[in-house]
Design a protein around this motif. Structure first.
Motif, PDB file in Angstrom:
ATOM      1  N   LEU A 174       2.603 -14.236  61.912  1.00 12.24           N
ATOM      2  CA  LEU A 174       2.053 -15.344  62.700  1.00 12.24           C
ATOM      3  C   LEU A 174       1.125 -14.869  63.819  1.00 12.24           C
ATOM      4  O   LEU A 174       0.393 -15.656  64.398  1.00 12.24           O
ATOM      5  CB  LEU A 174       3.178 -16.194  63.313  1.00 12.24           C
ATOM      6  CG  LEU A 174       4.128 -16.873  62.344  1.00 12.24           C
ATOM      7  CD1 LEU A 174       5.131 -17.745  63.095  1.00 12.24           C
ATOM      8  CD2 LEU A 174       3.368 -17.724  61.325  1.00 12.24           C
TER       9      LEU A 174
ATOM     10  N   GLY B  90       3.732 -17.845  75.421  1.00  8.02           N
ATOM     11  CA  GLY B  90       4.597 -18.160  76.555  1.00  8.02           C
ATOM     12  C   GLY B  90       4.392 -19.583  77.047  1.00  8.02           C
ATOM     13  O   GLY B  90       5.350 -20.232  77.499  1.00  8.02           O
TER      14      GLY B  90
ATOM     15  N   PHE C 252      12.863  -6.928  81.163  1.00  5.78           N
ATOM     16  CA  PHE C 252      12.674  -7.564  82.491  1.00  5.78           C
ATOM     17  C   PHE C 252      13.570  -8.787  82.641  1.00  5.78           C
ATOM     18  O   PHE C 252      13.925  -9.176  83.750  1.00  5.78           O
ATOM     19  CB  PHE C 252      11.203  -7.909  82.759  1.00  5.78           C
ATOM     20  CG  PHE C 252      10.734  -9.233  82.214  1.00  5.78           C
ATOM     21  CD1 PHE C 252      10.169  -9.330  80.957  1.00  5.78           C
ATOM     22  CD2 PHE C 252      10.856 -10.397  82.964  1.00  5.78           C
ATOM     23  CE1 PHE C 252       9.743 -10.553  80.454  1.00  5.78           C
ATOM     24  CE2 PHE C 252      10.430 -11.624  82.475  1.00  5.78           C
ATOM     25  CZ  PHE C 252       9.878 -11.699  81.204  1.00  5.78           C
TER      26      PHE C 252
ATOM     27  N   ILE D 143      -0.969 -23.036  62.156  1.00  9.15           N
ATOM     28  CA  ILE D 143       0.416 -22.568  62.260  1.00  9.15           C
ATOM     29  C   ILE D 143       1.366 -23.729  62.574  1.00  9.15           C
ATOM     30  O   ILE D 143       2.480 -23.813  62.042  1.00  9.15           O
ATOM     31  CB  ILE D 143       0.519 -21.434  63.305  1.00  9.15           C
ATOM     32  CG1 ILE D 143      -0.280 -20.221  62.810  1.00  9.15           C
ATOM     33  CG2 ILE D 143       1.973 -21.044  63.569  1.00  9.15           C
ATOM     34  CD1 ILE D 143      -0.409 -19.076  63.794  1.00  9.15           C
TER      35      ILE D 143
ATOM     36  N   GLY E 294      -4.622 -24.614  70.084  1.00  8.22           N
ATOM     37  CA  GLY E 294      -5.033 -23.398  69.373  1.00  8.22           C
ATOM     38  C   GLY E 294      -4.169 -23.155  68.142  1.00  8.22           C
ATOM     39  O   GLY E 294      -4.651 -22.720  67.091  1.00  8.22           O
TER      40      GLY E 294
ATOM     41  N   HIS F 247       5.639  -5.908  81.602  1.00 13.68           N
ATOM     42  CA  HIS F 247       7.062  -6.305  81.642  1.00 13.68           C
ATOM     43  C   HIS F 247       7.965  -5.074  81.526  1.00 13.68           C
ATOM     44  O   HIS F 247       8.965  -4.951  82.232  1.00 13.68           O
ATOM     45  CB  HIS F 247       7.399  -7.250  80.481  1.00 13.68           C
ATOM     46  CG  HIS F 247       6.798  -8.596  80.619  1.00 13.68           C
ATOM     47  ND1 HIS F 247       6.500  -9.411  79.555  1.00 13.68           N
ATOM     48  CD2 HIS F 247       6.434  -9.296  81.714  1.00 13.68           C
ATOM     49  CE1 HIS F 247       5.979 -10.532  79.986  1.00 13.68           C
ATOM     50  NE2 HIS F 247       5.927 -10.488  81.298  1.00 13.68           N
TER      51      HIS F 247
ATOM     52  N   ILE G  80      -7.223 -12.128  73.387  1.00 12.98           N
ATOM     53  CA  ILE G  80      -5.852 -12.577  73.702  1.00 12.98           C
ATOM     54  C   ILE G  80      -4.836 -11.524  73.227  1.00 12.98           C
ATOM     55  O   ILE G  80      -3.819 -11.292  73.882  1.00 12.98           O
ATOM     56  CB  ILE G  80      -5.587 -13.983  73.102  1.00 12.98           C
ATOM     57  CG1 ILE G  80      -6.567 -14.991  73.719  1.00 12.98           C
ATOM     58  CG2 ILE G  80      -4.151 -14.434  73.345  1.00 12.98           C
ATOM     59  CD1 ILE G  80      -6.493 -16.401  73.164  1.00 12.98           C
TER      60      ILE G  80
ATOM     61  N   VAL H 154       7.821 -20.509  83.357  1.00 13.22           N
ATOM     62  CA  VAL H 154       6.835 -20.466  84.437  1.00 13.22           C
ATOM     63  C   VAL H 154       5.908 -21.671  84.282  1.00 13.22           C
ATOM     64  O   VAL H 154       5.204 -21.794  83.273  1.00 13.22           O
ATOM     65  CB  VAL H 154       6.032 -19.147  84.401  1.00 13.22           C
ATOM     66  CG1 VAL H 154       5.157 -19.027  85.651  1.00 13.22           C
ATOM     67  CG2 VAL H 154       6.956 -17.950  84.297  1.00 13.22           C
TER      68      VAL H 154
ATOM     69  N   THR I 202      -2.386 -10.266  76.165  1.00 13.36           N
ATOM     70  CA  THR I 202      -0.946 -10.516  76.017  1.00 13.36           C
ATOM     71  C   THR I 202      -0.194  -9.191  75.811  1.00 13.36           C
ATOM     72  O   THR I 202       0.915  -9.022  76.304  1.00 13.36           O
ATOM     73  CB  THR I 202      -0.661 -11.486  74.837  1.00 13.36           C
ATOM     74  OG1 THR I 202      -1.338 -11.013  73.675  1.00 13.36           O
ATOM     75  CG2 THR I 202      -1.138 -12.882  75.142  1.00 13.36           C
TER      76      THR I 202
ATOM     77  N   SER J   4      13.850 -17.810  81.856  1.00 14.83           N
ATOM     78  CA  SER J   4      12.928 -18.403  82.819  1.00 14.83           C
ATOM     79  C   SER J   4      11.802 -19.160  82.131  1.00 14.83           C
ATOM     80  O   SER J   4      11.514 -18.949  80.943  1.00 14.83           O
ATOM     81  CB  SER J   4      12.372 -17.332  83.760  1.00 14.83           C
ATOM     82  OG  SER J   4      11.969 -16.230  83.028  1.00 14.83           O
TER      83      SER J   4
ATOM     84  N   THR K 207      -3.539 -14.083  63.598  1.00 13.54           N
ATOM     85  CA  THR K 207      -4.721 -14.894  63.940  1.00 13.54           C
ATOM     86  C   THR K 207      -5.013 -14.906  65.441  1.00 13.54           C
ATOM     87  O   THR K 207      -5.948 -15.580  65.878  1.00 13.54           O
ATOM     88  CB  THR K 207      -4.510 -16.351  63.473  1.00 13.54           C
ATOM     89  OG1 THR K 207      -3.208 -16.773  63.900  1.00 13.54           O
ATOM     90  CG2 THR K 207      -4.633 -16.492  61.970  1.00 13.54           C
TER      91      THR K 207
HETATM   92  P1  NAD Z   1      -0.513 -18.673  75.831  1.00 14.52           P
HETATM   93  O1  NAD Z   1       0.761 -19.155  75.311  1.00 14.52           O
HETATM   94  O2  NAD Z   1      -1.099 -19.368  77.010  1.00 14.52           O
HETATM   95  O3  NAD Z   1      -1.581 -18.642  74.646  1.00 14.52           O
HETATM   96  C1  NAD Z   1      -2.900 -18.207  74.898  1.00 14.52           C
HETATM   97  C2  NAD Z   1      -3.842 -18.725  73.840  1.00 14.52           C
HETATM   98  O4  NAD Z   1      -3.573 -18.051  72.612  1.00 14.52           O
HETATM   99  C3  NAD Z   1      -3.708 -20.216  73.540  1.00 14.52           C
HETATM  100  O5  NAD Z   1      -4.994 -20.793  73.587  1.00 14.52           O
HETATM  101  C4  NAD Z   1      -3.136 -20.280  72.139  1.00 14.52           C
HETATM  102  O6  NAD Z   1      -3.617 -21.381  71.403  1.00 14.52           O
HETATM  103  C5  NAD Z   1      -3.636 -18.986  71.537  1.00 14.52           C
HETATM  104  N1  NAD Z   1      -2.766 -18.479  70.474  1.00 14.52           N
HETATM  105  C6  NAD Z   1      -1.457 -18.138  70.596  1.00 14.52           C
HETATM  106  N2  NAD Z   1      -0.991 -17.680  69.421  1.00 14.52           N
HETATM  107  C7  NAD Z   1      -2.008 -17.753  68.537  1.00 14.52           C
HETATM  108  C8  NAD Z   1      -2.134 -17.414  67.152  1.00 14.52           C
HETATM  109  N3  NAD Z   1      -1.138 -16.869  66.467  1.00 14.52           N
HETATM  110  N4  NAD Z   1      -3.336 -17.617  66.577  1.00 14.52           N
HETATM  111  C9  NAD Z   1      -4.378 -18.124  67.273  1.00 14.52           C
HETATM  112  N5  NAD Z   1      -4.327 -18.448  68.589  1.00 14.52           N
HETATM  113  C10 NAD Z   1      -3.148 -18.258  69.201  1.00 14.52           C
HETATM  114  O7  NAD Z   1      -0.433 -17.111  76.213  1.00 14.52           O
HETATM  115  P2  NAD Z   1       0.790 -16.165  76.552  1.00 14.52           P
HETATM  116  O8  NAD Z   1       0.206 -15.001  77.228  1.00 14.52           O
HETATM  117  O9  NAD Z   1       1.630 -15.937  75.370  1.00 14.52           O
HETATM  118  O10 NAD Z   1       1.667 -16.999  77.606  1.00 14.52           O
HETATM  119  C11 NAD Z   1       1.301 -17.037  78.962  1.00 14.52           C
HETATM  120  C12 NAD Z   1       2.252 -17.904  79.748  1.00 14.52           C
HETATM  121  O11 NAD Z   1       3.592 -17.390  79.654  1.00 14.52           O
HETATM  122  C13 NAD Z   1       1.908 -17.903  81.234  1.00 14.52           C
HETATM  123  O12 NAD Z   1       2.018 -19.192  81.772  1.00 14.52           O
HETATM  124  C14 NAD Z   1       2.949 -16.961  81.832  1.00 14.52           C
HETATM  125  O13 NAD Z   1       3.200 -17.222  83.203  1.00 14.52           O
HETATM  126  C15 NAD Z   1       4.137 -17.243  80.963  1.00 14.52           C
HETATM  127  N6  NAD Z   1       5.158 -16.186  80.916  1.00 14.52           N
HETATM  128  C16 NAD Z   1       6.450 -16.568  80.797  1.00 14.52           C
HETATM  129  C17 NAD Z   1       7.460 -15.626  80.745  1.00 14.52           C
HETATM  130  C18 NAD Z   1       8.896 -16.058  80.633  1.00 14.52           C
HETATM  131  O14 NAD Z   1       9.793 -15.233  80.568  1.00 14.52           O
HETATM  132  N7  NAD Z   1       9.177 -17.322  80.620  1.00 14.52           N
HETATM  133  C19 NAD Z   1       7.142 -14.267  80.781  1.00 14.52           C
HETATM  134  C20 NAD Z   1       5.812 -13.908  80.889  1.00 14.52           C
HETATM  135  C21 NAD Z   1       4.826 -14.874  80.938  1.00 14.52           C
END
Ligand code: NAD
Length: 379
Positions: A180, A99, A255, A48, A42, A199, A188, A152, A192, A150, A183
């Motif tokens: 950034l 994430g 968190f 990006i 994506g 959190h 999402i 995941v 998100t 962490s 988009t």
């Molecule tokens: P993601 O990283 O899975 O992204 C979701 C979608 O958004 C993807 O298809 C990506 O291509 C698209 N996308 C992202 N940024 C974009 C942009 N600027 N423009 C266009 N498309 C874009 O989603 P997420 O919610 O950020 O991350 C989820 C993951 O993070 C899960 O696996 C979750 O368990 C984990 N997580 C980790 C922590 C930690 O502290 N490590 C905390 C919470 C969640």
């Protein structure tokens, strides 16, 4: 008397245009010149990944691209990334994405240096050591992973979402540029953003909370509750995008020095079983878990209501909690969050497995109200 510990060693550069300072930040943080850029398809489509690659190459870095990250990232991809990191003689990682990309980069940094599998670290069979340096450039306003210790990762074989947690996994550098996030598609943005609010709420209310987490959480709730509907309706509103990115950063700091709780335990069960996007899985469980928790912890949740700005000091704690539940229900509707029953593939016949996974998640112990199989079933 209050007693607590707090540490976060991540250096943070936040603001419009911050991404342009990535090369100088990497240099001054002592990163090597051979970078593995970890991202997903994506981010490649959004242009990006190419923008950051060009920026790095123009400043004398060599870039190995690893763009195979999937939402709910898999153990097998981390192993593949670690093999590539070693075979290309890379010396540091830059994660560009949400994430999923950031957690994959953290795990590659660990596996590339110390071998083994993500399971072995999650289950305590292998011990951690210093990992390859990681810099994060978050492109969603959600997880806060850019400052947490962490990662995941989903075990493909069992569908278990494992949390690897250690101080070594904390990124050395986080560069946050709201531009950034412009988009990010609407759905999402909503999912998100709700993840970030969860959190803040869980970090603020959980059994492992502490004063610094609560200070970050309070500010995060206020920012996210106000800014998310605007960012959802007007994707180009850079002020709302900036408030969301700041809110998710503060929620990560909240968190990250406390814990998450039962909303996340249920959400991670859904993510592992059905690949439900993480934020969406959180969003469907937020209200029922909050109702369950608030009924036994009214004063604490009245504080949450006040930080979100949906109750005032003159409201009684009971009034504040009812106002919060009503306001959040309307807020989730504005964001077009569907109910659990409308999520693809989720089946009632899996109820026992979902509850088993949630109970096995260590963050169940952190939930402010005691959780049992029965209470999860009721929720
Ligand atoms: P993601 O990283 O899975 O992204 C979701 C979608 O958004 C993807 O298809 C990506 O291509 C698209 N996308 C992202 N940024 C974009 C942009 N600027 N423009 C266009 N498309 C874009 O989603 P997420 O919610 O950020 O991350 C989820 C993951 O993070 C899960 O696996 C979750 O368990 C984990 N997580 C980790 C922590 C930690 O502290 N490590 C905390 C919470 C969640």
């Amino acid at each position: 008397m209050t007693s607590f510990e707090y540490a976060c060693s991540t250096r943070i550069d936040f603001g419009v245009g911050a991404v342009n300072r990535l090369p100088e930040n990497l240099t001054s943080a002592g990163f090597g010149r051979r970078i593995m850029l970890v991202t997903d398809p994506g981010l490649v489509t959004a242009g990006i990944a190419a923008r950051v690659t060009d920026l790095l190459e123009a400043n004398g870095f060599s870039v190995t691209l690893f763009d195979l990250v999937k939402p709910n990232p898999r153990d097998s991809d981390c192993l593949e990334g670690a093999a590539k990191f070693r075979s290309r003689w890379c010396d540091a990682l830059v994660a560009v994405g949400g994430g999923s990309a950031m957690d994959t980069a953290k795990t590659i940094a660990l596996l590339a240096r110390h071998g083994g599998t993500p399971q072995q670290y999650a289950d305590g069979e292998l011990s951690y050591g210093e990992v390859a340096p990681v810099a994060c450039v978050p492109t969603t306003a959600g997880t806060g992973s850019e400052v947490t210790r962490s990662a995941v990762i989903t075990e493909e074989k069992t569908h278990r979402k494992m949390t690897l947690k250690h101080e070594w996994l904390r990124p050395q550098l986080a560069v946050l540029d709201p531009v950034l996030t412009r988009t990010v598609p609407k759905t999402i943005t909503a999912a998100t953003g709700v993840d970030a609010l969860v959190h803040a709420i869980e970090g603020y209310t959980c059994k492992r909370t502490q004063p610094i987490s609560q200070a970050f959480g309070a500010q995060a709730m206020s920012l996210i509750y106000r800014a998310l509907p605007t960012a959802y309706e007007n994707p180009d509103d850079i002020e709302a995008r900036s408030d969301m990115l700041l809110g998710s950063l503060l929620a990560g700091l909240c968190f990250g020095s406390a814990d998450v709780a039962s909303v996340h335990c249920l959400a991670e069960a859904l993510g592992g079983l059905y690949d439900t996007p993480h934020g969406l899985a959180n969003a469907v469980f937020l209200l029922p878990v909050l109702k369950y928790n608030a009924s036994e912890n009214v004063a604490l949740h009245a504080q949450v209501a006040r930080h979100m700005g949906v109750a005032s000091d003159s409201d009684s704690p009971d009034e504040a909690v009812s106002q919060m539940l009503l306001a959040l229900s309307e807020w989730l509707q504005k964001l077009d969050i569907p109910p659990l029953s409308e999520l693809p593939n989720v089946s009632r016949s899996d109820e026992a497995r979902i509850i088993e996974l949630a109970m096995a998640n260590s963050s169940t112990q952190s939930n402010v109200r005691e959780m049992s199989v029965e209470s999860y079933r009721a929720i």
